[in-house]
Enzyme design. Structure first.
Site, PDB file in Angstrom:
ATOM      1  N   TYR A   1      -3.162   2.103  -9.181  1.00  0.00           N
ATOM      2  CA  TYR A   1      -2.125   1.262  -8.563  1.00  0.00           C
ATOM      3  C   TYR A   1      -1.465   1.992  -7.391  1.00  0.00           C
ATOM      4  O   TYR A   1      -1.242   1.393  -6.326  1.00  0.00           O
ATOM      5  CB  TYR A   1      -1.079   0.845  -9.610  1.00  0.00           C
ATOM      6  CG  TYR A   1      -0.170  -0.256  -9.125  1.00  0.00           C
ATOM      7  CD1 TYR A   1      -0.540  -1.588  -9.249  1.00  0.00           C
ATOM      8  CD2 TYR A   1       1.045   0.034  -8.507  1.00  0.00           C
ATOM      9  CE1 TYR A   1       0.268  -2.614  -8.780  1.00  0.00           C
ATOM     10  CE2 TYR A   1       1.865  -0.982  -8.031  1.00  0.00           C
ATOM     11  CZ  TYR A   1       1.468  -2.302  -8.168  1.00  0.00           C
ATOM     12  OH  TYR A   1       2.272  -3.319  -7.691  1.00  0.00           O
TER      13      TYR A   1
ATOM     14  N   TYR B   1       4.449  -8.073 -13.662  1.00  0.00           N
ATOM     15  CA  TYR B   1       3.164  -8.764 -13.777  1.00  0.00           C
ATOM     16  C   TYR B   1       3.122  -9.356 -15.182  1.00  0.00           C
ATOM     17  O   TYR B   1       3.193  -8.608 -16.164  1.00  0.00           O
ATOM     18  CB  TYR B   1       1.999  -7.785 -13.612  1.00  0.00           C
ATOM     19  CG  TYR B   1       1.814  -7.245 -12.208  1.00  0.00           C
ATOM     20  CD1 TYR B   1       2.573  -6.171 -11.744  1.00  0.00           C
ATOM     21  CD2 TYR B   1       0.866  -7.798 -11.354  1.00  0.00           C
ATOM     22  CE1 TYR B   1       2.392  -5.674 -10.457  1.00  0.00           C
ATOM     23  CE2 TYR B   1       0.668  -7.295 -10.070  1.00  0.00           C
ATOM     24  CZ  TYR B   1       1.448  -6.234  -9.624  1.00  0.00           C
ATOM     25  OH  TYR B   1       1.259  -5.746  -8.354  1.00  0.00           O
TER      26      TYR B   1
ATOM     27  N   HIS C   1       9.204   1.932  -5.136  1.00  0.00           N
ATOM     28  CA  HIS C   1       9.075   1.463  -6.521  1.00  0.00           C
ATOM     29  C   HIS C   1       8.338   2.514  -7.335  1.00  0.00           C
ATOM     30  O   HIS C   1       7.191   2.831  -7.068  1.00  0.00           O
ATOM     31  CB  HIS C   1       8.341   0.119  -6.563  1.00  0.00           C
ATOM     32  CG  HIS C   1       9.240  -1.037  -6.241  1.00  0.00           C
ATOM     33  ND1 HIS C   1       9.308  -2.172  -6.990  1.00  0.00           N
ATOM     34  CD2 HIS C   1      10.158  -1.188  -5.261  1.00  0.00           C
ATOM     35  CE1 HIS C   1      10.212  -2.991  -6.476  1.00  0.00           C
ATOM     36  NE2 HIS C   1      10.736  -2.420  -5.414  1.00  0.00           N
TER      37      HIS C   1
ATOM     38  N   LYS D   1      -4.247  -4.565  -3.228  1.00  0.00           N
ATOM     39  CA  LYS D   1      -5.070  -3.593  -2.520  1.00  0.00           C
ATOM     40  C   LYS D   1      -5.541  -4.033  -1.126  1.00  0.00           C
ATOM     41  O   LYS D   1      -6.088  -3.221  -0.371  1.00  0.00           O
ATOM     42  CB  LYS D   1      -6.315  -3.249  -3.360  1.00  0.00           C
ATOM     43  CG  LYS D   1      -5.995  -2.490  -4.640  1.00  0.00           C
ATOM     44  CD  LYS D   1      -5.450  -1.111  -4.320  1.00  0.00           C
ATOM     45  CE  LYS D   1      -4.900  -0.392  -5.512  1.00  0.00           C
ATOM     46  NZ  LYS D   1      -3.640   0.291  -5.276  1.00  0.00           N
TER      47      LYS D   1
ATOM     48  N   PRO E   1      -5.478 -10.619  -5.064  1.00  0.00           N
ATOM     49  CA  PRO E   1      -4.237  -9.889  -4.773  1.00  0.00           C
ATOM     50  C   PRO E   1      -3.604  -9.170  -5.975  1.00  0.00           C
ATOM     51  O   PRO E   1      -2.622  -8.448  -5.805  1.00  0.00           O
ATOM     52  CB  PRO E   1      -3.292 -10.990  -4.258  1.00  0.00           C
ATOM     53  CG  PRO E   1      -3.834 -12.264  -4.811  1.00  0.00           C
ATOM     54  CD  PRO E   1      -5.309 -12.078  -4.938  1.00  0.00           C
TER      55      PRO E   1
END
Ligand code: APR
Ligand code: PHB
Length: 393
Positions: free
Chosen positions: A388, A204, A75, A300, A296
Site C-alpha cells: 500500500y 475500506y 496518512h 496505484k 482503483p
C-alpha cells in the site's frame, strides 16, 4: 505545415506526460507535449488521491512538490471494515515508518501544468488528430491539427503518455503486442461533497451490500465511493440514496459520524485490470495508463505512472548525457516488473473487498476468509502495508 524539432515528443498532458516533461527539462532535455483536450478540461478531471512516498519524492525532485507538502495530508494508516466491524492497519508501524499522502491527482496535474508554463515549457492543448510516424527510424515524427493548421514535431523519441484511450498503444503492431485484461462485474459510484471526513484515515469497507470507500480531499471535502453495477444510471442515485448506502456500509462505530453535504460531483468508474506488453516499439515508449490500467482499490494508478516516468526519464538522461542506450533497452522489462506487482496488489485488494454477485458463493467465502486472515496475521498485514505504501522504484 509548421514544423518544430525537439528531443522527446510527448503525447498526453496527464500526470505521466507532464511529469516526464518537467524532469527532462530539469536535465536540459527538450520536449513538446501535445494534449488533445483544453487546459480547463485537463485541470478539472477528477481522479484518485493517494500518493506513495516515492511519488511525493519524485514530485519534489521535479520541483513541483511545494503545494503537496503544504496541503497534502499524511496518512499513517488505513481502516478496513468487514460487515461494519472496523480494524486498523498501522502502515507506519508495519513498514518501519512509511506512510502515504492524500492529495488529489487533480491538484498534482494543476501543479505540473503551472510549473511547465512557468518554465516556458512547450505544452500545447487542443491538438487534434495526433498521429505517430516513422517510429522505427532515427527521427520519428508527430503530426496534428490545431485550428485550421497542420503541425509537425520531429523528435528523437516519442513518449506515449496518452492514457488508456490514446493513440500510442495502437501504434505498436498487434502481432508484437500481448494484452492481458480482466474486466470486473462492477464499478464505483463516486461522489465529491462538502462534508468533513468520517474518520482520521481512509476506510475500506467490505460489506454484503457491496464495497464502500470513505476518502477525503481536505478537512472540508470528502471523496466517497460505493460499489455499483458498471452500467449504473446516475438518475437512479439521487444524493440521499448515496448517503443512505454509504451509512449502511460504514463501520458501526462511525455511522453516527457520517456528515452529509452538498454533492458537487458524481460519476461511475468502471473497474478493469489491463497490461499491454511490451511498452516499447522502435523509438516509441509507453508510460502510465497508455500501457496499463489498475482498478482503483489499491490507489496505484497515478503511482505507477510516476514509477514509469522515473525509469523512462532516467533512461533518456543516460542516453543524452552518456550516450548510453542500455537503460532505454531495459525500460519495458524494468517498468513491467513493478507494474505486475502493483497489478497483483490491486487485483488482490479488489477481490478481497468486493461482492462479486450471486453464483459465486465458494469464491466469495474464500475471499472473505483471506481478508479475515490478512487482518489477523501480522505477516499478512505487513505484506498489505508494504504494498500500500508502495514498493521501491
Ligand atoms: N492525443 C493527445 N492527447 C491525448 C490523446 C491523443 N490522441 N488521447 C488521450 N490524450 C490525453 C488525455 O486527454 C489525457 O490528458 O492524454 C492524457 C492522458 O492522461 P491520463 O489519462 O491522466 O493518464 P496518465 O498521465 O498515464 O496518468 C495516469 O491517471 O487515469 C489515471 O488512474 C490513472 O491515476 C492514473 C493516472
Ligand atoms: C480517492 O480518494 O479518490 C481514492 C483513495 C483511495 C483509493 C482510491 C481512490 O484506493
Amino acid at each position: 505545415m509548421a514544423t518544430t524539432r525537439t528531443q522527446v515528443g510527448i503525447i498526453g498532458a496527464g500526470p505521466a506526460g507532464l511529469l516526464l516533461a518537467q524532469i527532462l527539462d530539469k536535465a536540459g532535455i527538450s520536449s513538446v507535449v501535445l494534449e488533445r483536450r483544453d487546459r480547463a478540461y485537463v485541470e478539472g478531471r477528477i481522479r484518485a488521491g493517494v500518493l506513495e512516498q516515492g511519488t511525493v519524492d519524485l514530485l519534489d525532485q521535479a520541483g513541483v512538490g511545494a503545494r503537496c507538502a503544504r496541503e497534502g495530508m499524511v496518512h499513517k494508516g488505513i481502516y478496513i471494515s468487514i460487515e461494519n466491524d472496523r480494524r486498523q492497519i498501522d502502515l507506519e508501524e508495519l513498514t518501519g515508518g512509511k506512510h502515504v499522502v492524500v492529495y488529489g491527482q487533480t491538484e498534482v496535474t494543476k501543479d505540473l501544468i503551472a510549473a511547465r508554463i512557468a518554465a516556458g515549457g512547450d505544452l500545447r492543448f487542443d491538438c487534434d488528430a495526433v498521429t505517430i510516424h516513422d517510429i522505427e527510424s532515427q527521427h520519428p515524427r508527430l503530426t496534428y491539427v490545431a485550428g485550421d493548421e497542420s503541425h509537425e514535431v520531429i523528435c528523437d523519441f516519442i513518449a506515449g503518455c496518452d492514457g488508456f484511450h490514446g493513440v500510442s498503444r495502437q501504434a505498436i503492431p498487434a502481432s508484437l503486442q500481448r494484452v492481458y485484461e480482466r474486466v470486473y462485474p462492477f464499478g464505483w459510484l463516486g461522489i465529491l461533497a462538502e462534508a468533513p471526513p468520517v474518520a482520521d484515515e481512509l476506510i475500506y469497507a467490505r460489506h454484503s451490500r457491496g464495497f464502500a470507500l470513505y476518502s477525503m480531499r481536505s478537512t472540508k471535502i470528502v471523496r466517497h465511493y460505493i460499489q455499483c453495477l458498471p452500467d449504473t444510471d446516475l438518475e437512479d442515485w439521487p444524493d440521499e440514496r448515496v448517503w443512505d448506502e454509504l451509512r449502511l456500509r460504514l463501520p458501526r462505530e462511525d455511522q453516527h459520524l457520517l456528515k452529509t453535504g452538498r454533492v458537487f460531483e458524481k460519476s461511475v468508474t468502471p473497474m478493469r485490470s489491463f497490461v499491454s506488453e511490451p511498452m516499447r516499439f522502435g523509438r516509441l515508449f509507453l508510460a502510465g495508463d497508455a500501457g496499463h490500467i489498475v482498478p482503483p482499490t489499491g490507489a496505484k494508478g497515478l503511482n505507477l505512472a510516476a514509477s514509469d516516468v522515473h525509469y523512462l526519464s532516467r533512461a533518456f538522461i543516460a542516453f543524452y548525457q552518456d550516450n548510453a542506450s542500455a537503460q532505454l533497452d531495459a525500460y519495458s522489462d524494468k517498468a513491467l516488473a513493478r507494474i505486475w506487482k502493483a497489478q497483483r496488489f490491486s487485483w488482490w485488494m479488489t477481490s478481497m473487498l468486493h461482492n462479486f454477485g450471486p453464483g459465486d458463493d465458494f469464491d466469495s467465502r474464500v475471499r472473505g476468509a483471506e481478508l479475515a486472515y490478512t487482518l489477523s496475521s501480522r505477516a499478512a498485514m505487513t505484506a498489505l502495508a508494504e504494498n500500500y505504501v508502495g514498493l521501491p522504484f
